[in-house]
Design a protein around this motif. Structure first.
Motif, mmCIF file in Angstrom:
data_model
loop_
_atom_site.group_PDB
_atom_site.id
_atom_site.type_symbol
_atom_site.label_atom_id
_atom_site.label_comp_id
_atom_site.label_asym_id
_atom_site.label_seq_id
_atom_site.Cartn_x
_atom_site.Cartn_y
_atom_site.Cartn_z
ATOM 1 N N LEU A 181 0.836 -1.209 0.000
ATOM 2 C CA LEU A 181 0.000 0.000 0.000
ATOM 3 C C LEU A 181 0.864 1.250 0.000
ATOM 4 C CD1 LEU A 181 -2.499 -0.929 2.860
ATOM 5 C CD2 LEU A 181 -3.047 -0.705 0.450
ATOM 6 N N ALA A 182 0.431 2.265 -0.728
ATOM 7 C CA ALA A 182 1.130 3.554 -0.699
ATOM 8 C C ALA A 182 0.195 4.656 -1.181
ATOM 9 C CB ALA A 182 2.370 3.512 -1.594
ATOM 10 N N GLY A 183 0.428 5.873 -0.687
ATOM 11 C CA GLY A 183 -0.252 7.031 -1.248
ATOM 12 C C GLY A 183 0.283 7.249 -2.661
ATOM 13 N N ALA A 184 -0.535 7.816 -3.550
ATOM 14 C CA ALA A 184 -0.093 7.950 -4.938
ATOM 15 C C ALA A 184 -0.890 9.030 -5.660
ATOM 16 C CB ALA A 184 -0.269 6.623 -5.666
ATOM 17 N N THR A 185 -0.337 9.441 -6.788
ATOM 18 C CA THR A 185 -1.057 10.323 -7.705
ATOM 19 C C THR A 185 -1.234 9.558 -9.011
ATOM 20 O OG1 THR A 185 0.034 12.206 -6.708
ATOM 21 C CG2 THR A 185 -1.020 12.569 -8.835
ATOM 22 N N VAL A 186 -2.472 9.510 -9.476
ATOM 23 C CA VAL A 186 -2.802 8.713 -10.660
ATOM 24 C C VAL A 186 -3.261 9.661 -11.767
ATOM 25 C CG1 VAL A 186 -4.338 6.915 -11.555
ATOM 26 C CG2 VAL A 186 -3.502 6.789 -9.198
ATOM 27 N N ARG A 187 -2.747 9.424 -12.975
ATOM 28 C CA ARG A 187 -3.222 10.253 -14.087
ATOM 29 C C ARG A 187 -3.477 9.371 -15.314
ATOM 30 N NH1 ARG A 187 2.230 12.450 -14.440
ATOM 31 N NH2 ARG A 187 1.596 13.558 -12.573
ATOM 32 N N ALA A 188 -4.543 9.705 -16.036
ATOM 33 C CA ALA A 188 -4.860 8.947 -17.255
ATOM 34 C C ALA A 188 -3.922 9.381 -18.364
ATOM 35 C CB ALA A 188 -6.313 9.211 -17.654
ATOM 36 N N VAL A 189 -3.320 8.406 -19.047
ATOM 37 C CA VAL A 189 -2.434 8.702 -20.176
ATOM 38 C C VAL A 189 -2.823 7.757 -21.313
ATOM 39 C CG1 VAL A 189 -0.036 8.743 -20.983
ATOM 40 C CG2 VAL A 189 -0.555 9.366 -18.622
ATOM 41 N N GLY A 190 -3.394 8.315 -22.372
ATOM 42 C CA GLY A 190 -3.870 7.476 -23.474
ATOM 43 C C GLY A 190 -4.892 6.475 -22.967
ATOM 44 N N ASP A 191 -4.669 5.189 -23.301
ATOM 45 C CA ASP A 191 -5.595 4.138 -22.870
ATOM 46 C C ASP A 191 -5.292 3.639 -21.462
ATOM 47 O OD1 ASP A 191 -6.792 4.205 -25.261
ATOM 48 O OD2 ASP A 191 -5.743 2.452 -26.092
ATOM 49 N N GLY A 192 -4.186 4.095 -20.882
ATOM 50 C CA GLY A 192 -3.768 3.537 -19.587
ATOM 51 C C GLY A 192 -3.687 4.587 -18.505
ATOM 52 N N VAL A 193 -2.948 4.283 -17.447
ATOM 53 C CA VAL A 193 -2.746 5.235 -16.346
ATOM 54 C C VAL A 193 -1.273 5.222 -15.934
ATOM 55 C CG1 VAL A 193 -5.070 5.116 -15.335
ATOM 56 C CG2 VAL A 193 -3.350 3.484 -14.621
ATOM 57 N N GLU A 194 -0.841 6.361 -15.426
ATOM 58 C CA GLU A 194 0.474 6.438 -14.818
ATOM 59 C C GLU A 194 0.284 6.704 -13.342
ATOM 60 O OE1 GLU A 194 3.211 8.131 -18.428
ATOM 61 O OE2 GLU A 194 3.025 9.358 -16.610
ATOM 62 N N VAL A 195 1.056 6.012 -12.512
ATOM 63 C CA VAL A 195 0.910 6.119 -11.068
ATOM 64 C C VAL A 195 2.257 6.552 -10.492
ATOM 65 C CG1 VAL A 195 0.359 4.850 -8.948
ATOM 66 C CG2 VAL A 195 -0.792 4.248 -11.090
ATOM 67 N N VAL A 196 2.267 7.671 -9.785
ATOM 68 C CA VAL A 196 3.485 8.123 -9.110
ATOM 69 C C VAL A 196 3.274 7.915 -7.616
ATOM 70 C CG1 VAL A 196 5.012 10.073 -8.657
ATOM 71 C CG2 VAL A 196 3.970 9.795 -10.922
ATOM 72 N N LEU A 197 4.162 7.129 -7.005
ATOM 73 C CA LEU A 197 3.991 6.764 -5.595
ATOM 74 C C LEU A 197 4.591 7.827 -4.677
ATOM 75 C CD1 LEU A 197 5.047 3.004 -5.953
ATOM 76 C CD2 LEU A 197 2.725 3.938 -5.892
ATOM 77 N N ASP A 198 3.931 8.067 -3.526
ATOM 78 C CA ASP A 198 4.441 9.048 -2.553
ATOM 79 C C ASP A 198 5.715 8.523 -1.895
ATOM 80 O OD1 ASP A 198 2.210 10.419 -3.183
ATOM 81 O OD2 ASP A 198 1.166 10.102 -1.278
ATOM 82 N N GLU A 199 5.793 7.211 -1.716
ATOM 83 C CA GLU A 199 7.002 6.605 -1.146
ATOM 84 C C GLU A 199 7.274 5.310 -1.907
ATOM 85 O OE1 GLU A 199 4.388 4.823 2.427
ATOM 86 O OE2 GLU A 199 4.211 6.749 1.448
ATOM 87 N N PRO A 200 8.533 4.865 -1.977
ATOM 88 C CA PRO A 200 8.833 3.679 -2.779
ATOM 89 C C PRO A 200 8.171 2.417 -2.212
ATOM 90 C CG PRO A 200 10.850 4.802 -2.066
ATOM 91 C CD PRO A 200 9.720 5.425 -1.331
ATOM 92 N N LEU A 201 7.778 1.543 -3.124
ATOM 93 C CA LEU A 201 7.235 0.228 -2.742
ATOM 94 C C LEU A 201 8.150 -0.843 -3.331
ATOM 95 C CD1 LEU A 201 3.379 0.328 -3.428
ATOM 96 C CD2 LEU A 201 4.511 0.037 -1.215
ATOM 97 N N ARG A 202 8.273 -1.954 -2.626
ATOM 98 C CA ARG A 202 9.080 -3.081 -3.132
ATOM 99 C C ARG A 202 8.182 -4.215 -3.611
ATOM 100 N NH1 ARG A 202 14.309 -3.091 0.983
ATOM 101 N NH2 ARG A 202 15.117 -1.178 0.066
ATOM 102 N N GLY A 203 8.724 -5.026 -4.503
ATOM 103 C CA GLY A 203 8.006 -6.220 -4.937
ATOM 104 C C GLY A 203 6.768 -5.889 -5.750
#
Ligand SMILES: Nc1ncnc2c1ncn2[C@@H]1O[C@H](COP(=O)(O)OP(=O)(O)OP(=O)(O)O)[C@@H](O)[C@H]1O
Length: 358
Positions: free
Chosen positions: A306-328
């Motif tokens: 789990l992490a906080g994130a900012t999600v944005r629609a890009v074309g047919d998909g989404v880009e997700v930028v995480l507030d803190e790094p996640l592993r695995g």
């Protein structure tokens, strides 16, 4: 309402069916035969559609005094869940078959057939909260919450779903099963992958994909080991790598990435697993697709992640930028978007992880 209760032969779906009946619905039980060759399970084991599971579901339906049928969905299950599961591993990704089963079988093939037969909804023993207006939330019991594997459902699929266990802790469900005289009250929980009851995913995949040997390379590009196929591995895996040359600093190595075309497994130190952004495809939204950056909480695997994130629609998909790094974070898994709320985090949508960046 006329409700079709999907009864696995386990305790959760038996209690779900009981609650639906008690709520005044006209309930019919159905067990899905998902294996072409239903086997007898060894004692204590659980899997999909063993002979015992089907029999247990029927016994529960008898106690509840509801009609009961067995539907043969083995061909659909093989085509829509098992074969894609094998193909995804062969392509170096890590699929979640429960999620695919919910999307393609329980709330697609089964729901369609139920509607054609005049049923209004399919009820299951999933742990998630679903309000009549279609808002899907995490279950009250955090250890049992299954909203992640339901986050892939479209609004029209959720409109035909009922989850009567979402407000209950598992302990209460077992106690209720015993009080109702349901013989499955003490039955162990099912495995994560119902069609691999032995738990030997590697063996299952090896028998279907065969050997596709290749090398393991470290971040410097040095060959540090050999393997029998990228399908033996998952991003984030530490154990069972079979590395020939230990890292010079003696620290453990993890699987960082899988490249099926060159048959390469990339391995390296734990910190190289850190992911700060990911791209995902095939989004499904339960809210209006976000026109602008959406601030939310993301979950990237069935348990944890789990992490906080900012999600944005890009074309047919989404880009997700995480507030803190996640592993695995493994390509092939779903990313599910949540809005935190006191009454249970609300599911906003989901997408399939295609690639990650550190
Ligand atoms: N073979 C099956 N036939 C009918 N319904 C099924 C079958 N397998 C799963 N389901 C339905 O999907 C729900 C979630 O499946 P899952 O495998 O997560 O089971 P579970 O949480 O262990 O529940 P249970 O205790 O009922 O097996 C079940 O509660 C049941 O309603």
């Amino acid at each position: 309402m006329r409700v079709l209760a999907a009864m696995s032969g386990g305790v959760d779906s038996a209690v779900a069916a009981a609650r639906l009946r008690d709520a005044g619905h006209d309930v019919t039980g159905v067990h899905l035969a998902l294996s072409a060759k239903p086997a007898t399970m060894r004692e204590g084991a659980r899997g999909c559609c063993s002979v015992e599971d089907s029999r247990d579901a029927r016994r529960c339906a008898d106690v509840l005094d509801i009609p009961f049928y067995v539907w043969d969905m083995a061909a659909r299950f093989r085509e829509d869940v098992v074969e894609p599961f094998v193909a995804e591993y062969a392509a170096g990704r890590t699929p979640n078959p429960c999620l695919r089963c919910n999307e393609k079988i329980k709330f697609s093939a089964v729901l369609e057939r139920a509607r054609a037969l005049g049923f209004d909804a399919v009820g299951t023993g999933h742990y998630a909260r679903l309000s009549p207006d279609g808002v899907l939330r995490r279950a009250a019991d955090p250890d049992k919450d299954q909203s992640y594997v339901l986050g892939v459902l479209r609004p029209d699929q959720l409109a035909g779903a009922l989850f009567p266990l979402g407000d209950s802790p598992k302990t209460a469900v077992r106690a209720e099963a015993a009080a109702r005289g349901l013989v499955v009250a003490e039955k162990p929980d099912s495995h994560d992958i119902c069609f691999i009851p032995s738990g030997d995913t590697r063996g299952f995949l090896a028998a279907r994909i065969g050997e596709a040997p290749g090398v393991m390379v470290d971040p410097a590009g040095e060959v540090v080991g050999h393997h029998r196929g990228v399908h033996d591995f998952t991003v984030g895996q530490r154990h069972g790598l079979g590395i020939d040359r230990p890292a010079p600093d003696g620290r453990p190595r993890y699987v960082l990435g899988l490249e099926p075309v060159s048959r390469t497994v990339r391995v390296g130190p734990a910190e190289d697993l850190d992911v700060t952004a990911l791209a995902a495809t095939s989004p499904v939204w339960l809210v209006d697709p976000p026109a602008h950056d959406l601030t939310c909480v993301v979950q990237v695997r069935a348990h944890g992640g789990l992490a906080g994130a900012t999600v944005r629609a890009v074309g047919d998909g989404v880009e997700v930028v995480l507030d803190e790094p996640l592993r695995g974070v493994a390509p092939g898994q779903a990313v599910v978007f949540y809005r935190p709320e006191p009454g249970g985090d609300v599911v906003l949508g989901s997408a399939t992880i295609a690639s990650t960046s550190g």
